[in-house]
Design an enzyme around this catalytic site. Structure first.
Site, PDB file in Angstrom:
ATOM      1  N   SER A 418      -5.710   6.056  -0.955  1.00  0.00           N
ATOM      2  CA  SER A 418      -7.048   5.471  -0.831  1.00  0.00           C
ATOM      3  C   SER A 418      -8.037   6.431  -0.194  1.00  0.00           C
ATOM      4  CB  SER A 418      -6.992   4.159  -0.044  1.00  0.00           C
ATOM      5  OG  SER A 418      -6.024   4.189   0.953  1.00  0.00           O
ATOM      6  N   HIS A 439      -6.166   3.578  -8.008  1.00  0.00           N
ATOM      7  CA  HIS A 439      -6.424   2.950  -6.702  1.00  0.00           C
ATOM      8  C   HIS A 439      -6.418   1.432  -6.861  1.00  0.00           C
ATOM      9  CE1 HIS A 439      -9.200   2.310  -3.012  1.00  0.00           C
ATOM     10  NE2 HIS A 439      -7.942   2.346  -2.647  1.00  0.00           N
ATOM     11  N   GLU A 451      -9.453   1.123  -9.495  1.00  0.00           N
ATOM     12  CA  GLU A 451     -10.289   2.318  -9.639  1.00  0.00           C
ATOM     13  C   GLU A 451      -9.402   3.402 -10.251  1.00  0.00           C
ATOM     14  OE1 GLU A 451     -13.786   2.292  -6.255  1.00  0.00           O
ATOM     15  OE2 GLU A 451     -11.828   2.998  -5.624  1.00  0.00           O
ATOM     16  N   ASN A 489     -14.781   1.861  -1.414  1.00  0.00           N
ATOM     17  CA  ASN A 489     -14.643   2.040   0.037  1.00  0.00           C
ATOM     18  C   ASN A 489     -15.725   2.953   0.614  1.00  0.00           C
ATOM     19  OD1 ASN A 489     -12.535   0.304   0.116  1.00  0.00           O
ATOM     20  ND2 ASN A 489     -10.929   1.854   0.286  1.00  0.00           N
TER      21      ASN A 489
HETATM   22  P1  NAD Z   1       3.493   1.021   3.306  1.00  0.00           P
HETATM   23  O1  NAD Z   1       3.709   1.720   4.584  1.00  0.00           O
HETATM   24  O2  NAD Z   1       3.500  -0.465   3.295  1.00  0.00           O
HETATM   25  O3  NAD Z   1       4.541   1.505   2.227  1.00  0.00           O
HETATM   26  C1  NAD Z   1       4.876   2.842   2.018  1.00  0.00           C
HETATM   27  C2  NAD Z   1       6.316   2.878   1.503  1.00  0.00           C
HETATM   28  O4  NAD Z   1       6.588   4.181   1.044  1.00  0.00           O
HETATM   29  C3  NAD Z   1       7.348   2.545   2.574  1.00  0.00           C
HETATM   30  O5  NAD Z   1       8.150   1.489   2.128  1.00  0.00           O
HETATM   31  C4  NAD Z   1       8.144   3.834   2.721  1.00  0.00           C
HETATM   32  O6  NAD Z   1       9.504   3.597   2.972  1.00  0.00           O
HETATM   33  C5  NAD Z   1       7.947   4.463   1.360  1.00  0.00           C
HETATM   34  N1  NAD Z   1       8.139   5.908   1.366  1.00  0.00           N
HETATM   35  C6  NAD Z   1       7.664   6.792   2.247  1.00  0.00           C
HETATM   36  N2  NAD Z   1       8.072   8.054   1.904  1.00  0.00           N
HETATM   37  C7  NAD Z   1       8.797   7.920   0.764  1.00  0.00           C
HETATM   38  C8  NAD Z   1       9.489   8.840  -0.068  1.00  0.00           C
HETATM   39  N3  NAD Z   1       9.514  10.132   0.214  1.00  0.00           N
HETATM   40  N4  NAD Z   1      10.138   8.361  -1.160  1.00  0.00           N
HETATM   41  C9  NAD Z   1      10.130   7.044  -1.434  1.00  0.00           C
HETATM   42  N5  NAD Z   1       9.501   6.135  -0.661  1.00  0.00           N
HETATM   43  C10 NAD Z   1       8.835   6.557   0.415  1.00  0.00           C
HETATM   44  O7  NAD Z   1       2.094   1.578   2.756  1.00  0.00           O
HETATM   45  P2  NAD Z   1       1.094   0.869   1.743  1.00  0.00           P
HETATM   46  O8  NAD Z   1       0.124   0.054   2.495  1.00  0.00           O
HETATM   47  O9  NAD Z   1       1.891   0.253   0.652  1.00  0.00           O
HETATM   48  O10 NAD Z   1       0.289   2.123   1.183  1.00  0.00           O
HETATM   49  C11 NAD Z   1       0.818   2.975   0.215  1.00  0.00           C
HETATM   50  C12 NAD Z   1      -0.296   3.804  -0.377  1.00  0.00           C
HETATM   51  O11 NAD Z   1      -1.294   2.954  -0.945  1.00  0.00           O
HETATM   52  C13 NAD Z   1      -1.033   4.679   0.626  1.00  0.00           C
HETATM   53  O12 NAD Z   1      -1.401   5.861   0.003  1.00  0.00           O
HETATM   54  C14 NAD Z   1      -2.256   3.838   0.963  1.00  0.00           C
HETATM   55  O13 NAD Z   1      -3.336   4.603   1.426  1.00  0.00           O
HETATM   56  C15 NAD Z   1      -2.550   3.238  -0.374  1.00  0.00           C
HETATM   57  N6  NAD Z   1      -3.339   2.000  -0.353  1.00  0.00           N
HETATM   58  C16 NAD Z   1      -3.076   1.039   0.567  1.00  0.00           C
HETATM   59  C17 NAD Z   1      -3.830  -0.125   0.546  1.00  0.00           C
HETATM   60  C18 NAD Z   1      -3.546  -1.224   1.544  1.00  0.00           C
HETATM   61  O14 NAD Z   1      -4.394  -2.119   1.698  1.00  0.00           O
HETATM   62  N7  NAD Z   1      -2.396  -1.236   2.181  1.00  0.00           N
HETATM   63  C19 NAD Z   1      -4.825  -0.322  -0.410  1.00  0.00           C
HETATM   64  C20 NAD Z   1      -5.041   0.674  -1.351  1.00  0.00           C
HETATM   65  C21 NAD Z   1      -4.290   1.828  -1.324  1.00  0.00           C
END
Ligand code: NAD
Length: 710
Positions: A418, A439, A451, A489
């Site tokens: 993001s 996104h 997005e 955002n």
């Molecule tokens: P999260 O922490 O809930 O989940 C991340 C997951 O990735 C974890 O389960 C972790 O174990 C796994 N992980 C980490 N390293 C890894 C690897 N090397 N191989 C496999 N799995 C791995 O995070 P999230 O909130 O789901 O966010 C994930 C992405 O989405 C980020 O880039 C975040 O910026 C983006 N994002 C988040 C939101 C939100 O509201 N949470 C919205 C849009 C985008």
């Protein structure tokens, strides 16, 4: 069948003593002026032909008629005689029985056309409704006068004020249609017409019918519905106009009610709400057009997806795919993480089955489409790989190197980042042209917006393929460029900033929220922040602090609130206090923090008018949107509106932030920005694009048109 005359766009054919009139105006047989003129002329021919005893009205292609031609809205073409409303009366007055043969979506003017006919036969798959209120207008071709007469007040109010369609069986049960066709619709309609002739039936004119029930009771029902509308959708005017017109159907003879309907229709059509809702409709259609990518680009089929990371986003993204029937392999670092991720997905589905929204069987089949693995080699048969791991460049680097190693040569590689730079991420692979950003918004299985972040080297067919994929997984895809926060955002940031500054200067969070909610958002910026979790914005703030210019105005309020462990609803307190559930209660602790901040800044707290609150919240966001356009990071201003409508709960009846600016007038917006700039400097300087358009007396919509003509 013999063809006596072919008058495009309505075809006149004879089948013995029955005239079959077929509307032929692809793609949806809209009632454009040519269709209206042609239909009136065919009707006259049929009525004057002594061999003809009855008429069947039918549509070629997908449906009988898709209703008014939306392109004629607010143009003189709409007034060309016969207007739609006169046409329905012409049909009804016909001395020869007219049977409408209904198939496909028969909505708005399409249904009004069928109601002008004397009888109706429908195909089983037809959908029937009067959706006008969803475009901010009311049915203006007799719908509000005929439908209550035909089916009674209660069901007519429901259909007209909600705008929701019903299926053919429901229409049969309500009495909108007289016969359900099981086979060949036109043949069934002809046979039905012959039966009517054999029984010496006469034309059945709905306008001569009386609405069921006592007048007093019916008026009471209208009043009750008005109260319901005030409670459920207080900002929307079209359902109220519609109700007024239905009221007329009770108290006035048909002709008078019909004339009054035209006046109400005109008023609703001239409203900003109608213009905004029509804008939203066209913006959503337009968003698929990417000027430099041809519509015949060969797409990469997406039949299987790999999702890396089974956290909050990965789980939701996986659900979006399997809900659409596309199998998914979920990759995690450990079996434990996979098990946790899967149990969150299962809990999510179980909640839906509990609410009766999903059957146990469907849940099982969706879950069966997900396989899990800790081995990257298992992504090798996927058409798209979507990374949703922690938001850290170093982690993304490791993950993309693995993806590059195992993904098929022609696979699409996507990141759900993001805030990170997609161009940099693309360079972690040996094939940056295959990389783009997808996104998704949280919760990803619910939120419609996607997005699609086109990086510098992303190939065109990949962008087009992901745009198509968005449709398949029931999302609204919008192409954007690479910048901090992308489009949504990035515009959200100044909007939130102004909220903080306003409370520093004189108001409380609830004052800002109330103004924004009165404008039409379901939640203002502070209530939304509490819902999303303040810790997320806090983490972003901390990261930005490293690069923030020293002279930039910055509010430390969020930091101070988070330091108290108040992260919003999930901790029972944030900008507000939450006693139980979700009710946000203003909190003296927060007031004290705010007062202390004002003292620290030596600010004399002042009364801030609602107008200023709204302008500062919205114009800061609009100005950022204009900069985004100027920098070429969104294709059209209407794309930005689609992003805000589907990702941020911008009120649809306002059209979106950029269209709202057009309605206010860019001159007014620019002058207000200039005033704010003189007062506070900072980021208030109007963008070049906005100033140029304002100086030229132009608008964002005009700018969009010019971009498309290039
Ligand atoms: P999260 O922490 O809930 O989940 C991340 C997951 O990735 C974890 O389960 C972790 O174990 C796994 N992980 C980490 N390293 C890894 C690897 N090397 N191989 C496999 N799995 C791995 O995070 P999230 O909130 O789901 O966010 C994930 C992405 O989405 C980020 O880039 C975040 O910026 C983006 N994002 C988040 C939101 C939100 O509201 N949470 C919205 C849009 C985008």
């Amino acid at each position: 069948m013999t063809t006596s005359e072919n008058v495009s766009p309505v075809i006149f054919k004879k089948n013995g003593e029955i005239a079959v009139l077929t509307i032929n105006n692809p793609p949806v047989n809209a009632l454009a002026k040519e269709v209206r003129i042609s239909l009136a002329s065919c009707l006259e021919s049929a009525n004057q032909d002594p061999e003809i005893l009855a008429i069947v009205l039918h549509g070629s292609g997908r449906n009988l008629c898709g209703g008014a031609d939306i392109r004629e809205f607010n143009t003189p073409d709409r007034e060309v005689q016969p207007m739609s409303r006169d046409l329905m009366n012409l049909l009804e007055k016909s001395n020869k029985i007219i049977v409408a043969a209904i198939h496909g979506p028969t909505l708005g003017g399409g249904l009004e056309l069928a109601l002008g006919c004397h009888y109706r036969v429908a195909d089983k798959l037809a959908s029937i409704g009067l959706p006008e209120v969803q475009r901010g207008v009311i049915p203006g071709a007799g719908g509000t006068q005929r439908l209550p007469r035909l089916i009674g007040l209660q069901p007519a109010i429901k259909m007209i004020t909600s705008g929701l369609p019903i299926n053919a069986v429901e229409a049969l049960n309500l009495g909108i249609i007289d016969l359900l066709s099981n086979d060949d619709l036109v043949q069934d309609a002809i046979a039905f017409a012959r039966k009517l002739i054999a029984n010496s039936s006469k034309p059945r004119r709905i306008s001569t019918m009386k609405i069921e029930g006592e007048i007093e009771e019916n008026i009471k029902l209208i009043e009750e519905h008005k109260l319901l509308l005030m409670k459920d959708s207080p900002a929307l005017s079209a359902p109220v106009y519609a109700l007024e017109s239905i009221h007329n159907a009770i108290t006035m003879p048909f002709d008078e009610g019909w004339k009054a309907e035209a006046d109400l229709s005109r008023i609703s059509m001239a409203s900003d709400q109608s213009r905004s809702l029509v804008h939203a409709f066209f913006a959503e259609r337009q968003v698929h057009k990417i000027p430099d990518i041809s519509s015949d680009t060969i797409l990469r089929p997406i039949k299987k997806a790999a999702i890396i990371g089974a956290g909050t986003m990965g789980g939701g993204i996986a659900m979006s795919f399997v809900n659409a029937g596309i199998p998914v392999v979920l990759i995690e670092m450990s079996s434990e993480n996979l098990a946790n991720g899967m149990s969150r997905i299962e809990a999510n589905y179980k909640a839906s089955t509990k609410r009766g929204r999903l059957s146990e069987d469907e849940m099982a089949s969706r879950l069966s489409r997900i396989t899990t693995s800790t081995n990257y080699a298992d992504i090798s048969d996927s058409d798209i790989v979507i990374e949703a791991v922690y938001e850290e460049m170093d982690v993304k680097r490791i993950v993309f190197k693995e993806i590059d190693r195992f993904a098929r040569e022609d696979a699409i590689l996507a990141t759900n980042t993001s805030t990170l730079n997609v161009n940099e991420i693309a360079l972690f692979t040996t094939r940056p042209e295959s990389v783009l950003g997808t996104h998704f918004f949280s919760p990803a299985n619910v939120m419609k917006l996607l997005e699609i972040v086109r990086a510098d080297r992303t190939s065109k067919d990949i962008v087009a393929s992901v745009m198509e994929m968005a449709k398949e997984i029931n999302k609204v895809g919008v192409v954007v460029g690479v910048c901090d926060g992308f489009v949504g955002n990035r515009m959200l940031a100044p909007y939130f900033r102004q909220g903080d500054f306003l409370v520093e200067e004189g108001v409380m969070p609830q004052d800002v929220d109330n103004v924004v909610e009165t404008y039409g958002f379901r939640m203002g910026p502070f209530r939304v922040s509490d819902l999303a979790g303040l810790d997320i914005s806090w983490a972003i703030e901390k990261r930005r602090a490293e690069t923030r210019p020293l002279d930039e105005r910055f509010s430390p309020l969020l930091d101070r609130i988070c330091q108290l462990g108040r992260y919003g609803q999930k901790t029972g307190a944030g900008w507000y206090f939450y006693e139980e559930g979700r009710k946000a209660i203003p909190d003296p602790v927060i007031e004290e923090i705010i007062f202390a901040r004002s003292r620290e800044m030596s600010l004399n707290r002042r009364t801030i008018e609602d107008d200023e609150i709204l302008q500062r919240c919205l114009y800061s966001m609009i100005n950022e949107g204009a900069k985004i356009l100027e920098e070429g990071l969104a294709i059209r201003s209407s794309d930005i509106d689609v992003i805000w409508l589907h990702g941020y709960g911008f009120p649809r009846h306002r059209g979106g932030p950029m269209f709202y600016a057009d309605l206010v007038g860019l001159r007014n917006v620019c002058d207000t920005l200039d005033k704010f700039y003189r007062e506070w400097g900072d980021k208030w300087e109007p963008s070049h694009l906005l100033r140029n358009l304002a100086d030229a007396g132009s608008s964002f919509s005009e700018w969009d048109k010019k971009q498309m003509e290039k």
